[in-house]
Design a protein around this motif. Structure first.
Motif: not given
Length: 155
Positions: A68-75, A122-126
């Protein structure tokens, strides 16, 4: 219905309408504009870029919840790139009309609001909501790109 890859390639091709004239007018370019060779080269470049962007979006679909953290950085990176592209388009549209500026700003504001909401989700996603949230975030990125691309094509 068109596939996402087709839509993204179309968006990139529309974007190339902005980049290609600068490339064609460079100091190293010969005056071959309007020739089949130049047109084919531009189409080839646009197709390669479209394939690259489509591949990046396809790869983004593979991010797992653990990434998730990698995805958020990519976004974030893609969002910054879109912001830069918006600034470029906004500067060009300024010469067209106040109406064009207002339309672009309205479309961009709406798209970035959608992207901000998607990023917050996305940050709060489970783990249970990850796939839906990821899909919504990618759709929001595509909508932001479309907001810019539609303004480019209207020029």
């Amino acid at each position: 219905m068109l596939s996402k890859k087709t839509l993204m390639i179309g968006t990139v091709l529309m974007s190339m309408g902005v980049a290609v004239p600068a490339y064609a007018g460079s100091a190293n370019a010969t005056d071959a504009s309007g020739t089949i060779k130049t047109d084919d080269a531009m189409k080839s470049d646009a197709n390669k870029l479209g394939d690259k962007i489509a591949a990046q979006y396809e790869e983004a679909k593979d991010f797992t919840f653990e990434q998730k953290e990698d995805f958020l950085a990519w976004v974030d990176e893609k969002s910054d790139q879109l912001g830069d592209q918006y600034d470029d388009v906004s500067a060009r549209v300024k010469d067209d009309s106040e109406e064009a500026v207002d339309e672009l700003a309205e479309a961009w504001d709406s798209a970035t609001d959608e992207l901000s909401d998607a990023m917050a989700s996305a940050k709060d996603a489970s783990a249970d909501t990850w796939e839906d949230v990821k899909r919504d975030t990618l759709n929001a990125l595509e909508n932001a790109q479309k907001a810019i691309s539609d303004s480019q094509s209207a020029e």
